[in-house]
Design an enzyme around this catalytic site. Structure first.
Site, mmCIF file in Angstrom:
data_model
loop_
_atom_site.group_PDB
_atom_site.id
_atom_site.type_symbol
_atom_site.label_atom_id
_atom_site.label_comp_id
_atom_site.label_asym_id
_atom_site.label_seq_id
_atom_site.Cartn_x
_atom_site.Cartn_y
_atom_site.Cartn_z
ATOM 1 C CG HIS A 1 -5.495 -2.637 1.507
ATOM 2 N ND1 HIS A 1 -5.084 -2.523 0.036
ATOM 3 C CD2 HIS A 1 -5.033 -1.788 2.264
ATOM 4 C CE1 HIS A 1 -4.044 -1.403 0.150
ATOM 5 N NE2 HIS A 1 -4.207 -1.023 1.560
ATOM 6 C CB SER B 1 -0.908 0.186 1.026
ATOM 7 O OG SER B 1 -1.946 1.004 1.040
ATOM 8 C CG ASP C 1 -7.166 -3.286 -1.908
ATOM 9 O OD1 ASP C 1 -7.792 -2.315 -1.438
ATOM 10 O OD2 ASP C 1 -6.170 -3.332 -2.051
#
Lengths: 285, 285
Positions: B259, B150, B226
């Site tokens: 995620h 991320s 996600d």
């Protein structure tokens, strides 16, 4: 009819689904939360299951986050279930210590006030939760194995010794070998069950073996760098009683490993593979 | 001379040592904490290293606990380092939001008050920490690779694009493809670097590639489940710019993954093995 089960969260992981679920437990009189990993599988098939009982202070989350079991369970097609270690909540009795009360249920059915009303983890693990998950997940309840860590290693051993026909294989990471012979056990069993030590014997792996109970197959790993080994865990008592009883057991000391999940996760894949061999042997579907 | 390094904790795991260490950072003017896994190895040998940069809200601990990298790093003989994501402390500026201030350093050297004094994560990751670990751990600094998640995927990509000769291979899990083109990036780079978007380009993977930077080898995994994909991560921008630039890249969508670390841990072993192939190719010891 299936009892109501609330999905707290679900995540795709290692090809399967890692979920966390909550239900109203009749055993404990509280909501109980547990996690289940279901590997990818053909629609309609049922998979063997490995139970993991956790140690002091833990919830389902510790092993779910840090246990490193999913890759191995996906490889071998095994469902992995991690229950909580006690009832919890504002209306549930507690103790300030980390080793008694909430987070420290010791997998017993308490008989002493104020614990007797809610602290019924034996009934929960032995009866209620198996029935519940059997109705909600693709599990072949004829193929169960069990493992656990520390207090949960004690739990795995004693649940299996009292229900040897339910489990194909039993393992443990740094289990409490004999609550009758260590401070954690003296405090917890004394508190939950009262002063009559005879009543503790069905919650003591060494006493159960001494009294005739046997396990189908046993694997134990214990770190030599574990600060609880000498005073609380006393692996040597388990080795002695297995030898005395003539019960086959593979009890291994692992050089330099401590009591943490860094230890558990190191040997988890090997435990899962070992259980898989037993779960896949013969036996009715 | 080696700078002072405090050992916070060390645990034997997967045959090696998982440690957490703290030091006084000249870059950030604060204490900084990071974790290092050193696999079992022959005395005197130096091992390649894989850096992992973490995402918003994380410390070194998230991937250390949940990343499931140790078995693969032990198998391939790779040191794994997980830095923190920002300076921290009572004297360090912060913001109430999860995506700005402490825990959200974005791997930049801030130029704007009040951030410029402490938020110097680019200098920390690019210069100070490599020098520090090179002096304390058995690492061959000629064999480095980098990955991240991320915000840390953005970090891995941009650190590597600016220092392509330092890394053999680069991968990312659900990276922020272009801070110039998403709300997280607009807020963070605007806050740390000011309104001049030209100054943001050296912290934007797509802009760096557009401006001529290249990576030696790139692997990206992105879950289709996600929730941040569409608004924040925008993987398609990275695919487009790699194609336009003729830069080889293996950017994969993984069906149904979200995620979380349940996603990262699923593909971690594959990333480590992929980096291992690049780290073991040719190259001076």
């Amino acid at each position: 009819m299936a009892t109501a089960l609330e999905t707290v969260e679900e995540h795709r992981s290692h090809g399967g689904i890692q979920g966390v679920y909550r239900h109203a437990s009749a055993s404990t009189g509280t909501d109980m939360t547990f996690s289940v990993f279901v590997p990818e599988h053909e629609e309609g098939t049922k998979l063997p299951v490995l139970w993991f009982l956790s140690g002091l202070t833990c919830t389902h989350a510790n092993v779910t986050d840090k246990g490193e079991f999913r890759a191995a369970c996906a490889e071998h097609g095994i469902v992995f279930i991690a229950p909580d270690t006690s009832p919890r909540g504002e209306n549930v009795p507690d103790d300030e210590a980390y080793d008694f009360g909430q987070g420290a249920g010791f997998y017993v059915d308490a008989t002493q006030d104020p614990w007797a009303e809610h602290f019924r983890m034996r009934s929960y693990i032995e009866q209620e939760l198996p029935e519940l998950v059997g109705g909600h997940f693709p599990i072949d309840m004829n193929r169960q194995s069990i493992t656990g860590h520390s207090m949960g290693g004690h739990g795995a051993l004693t649940v299996a010794l009292r229900n040897a026909d339910r489990f194909r294989s039993v393992s443990a990471f740094s289990p409490i070998a004999s609550p009758l012979a260590c401070p954690w056990g003296e405090k917890a069993l004394g508190g939950y069950l009262g002063a009559d030590r005879q009543a503790w014997r069905e919650y003591d792996a060494c006493a159960l073996i001494e009294d005739g109970a046997r396990l189908p197959a046993l694997l134990v790993d214990q770190g030599t760098g574990d600060g609880f080994l000498e005073e609380q865990l006393k692996t040597e008592l388990l080795i002695e009683i297995c030898e005395k009883a003539g019960m086959p057991a593979n009890i291994r000391f692992q050089d330099g490993y401590d009591h943490s999940y860094y230890f558990i996760s190191t040997f988890m894949a090997e435990h899962v593979a070992w259980h898989a061999r037993h779960l896949k042997q013969s036996g009715a579907e």
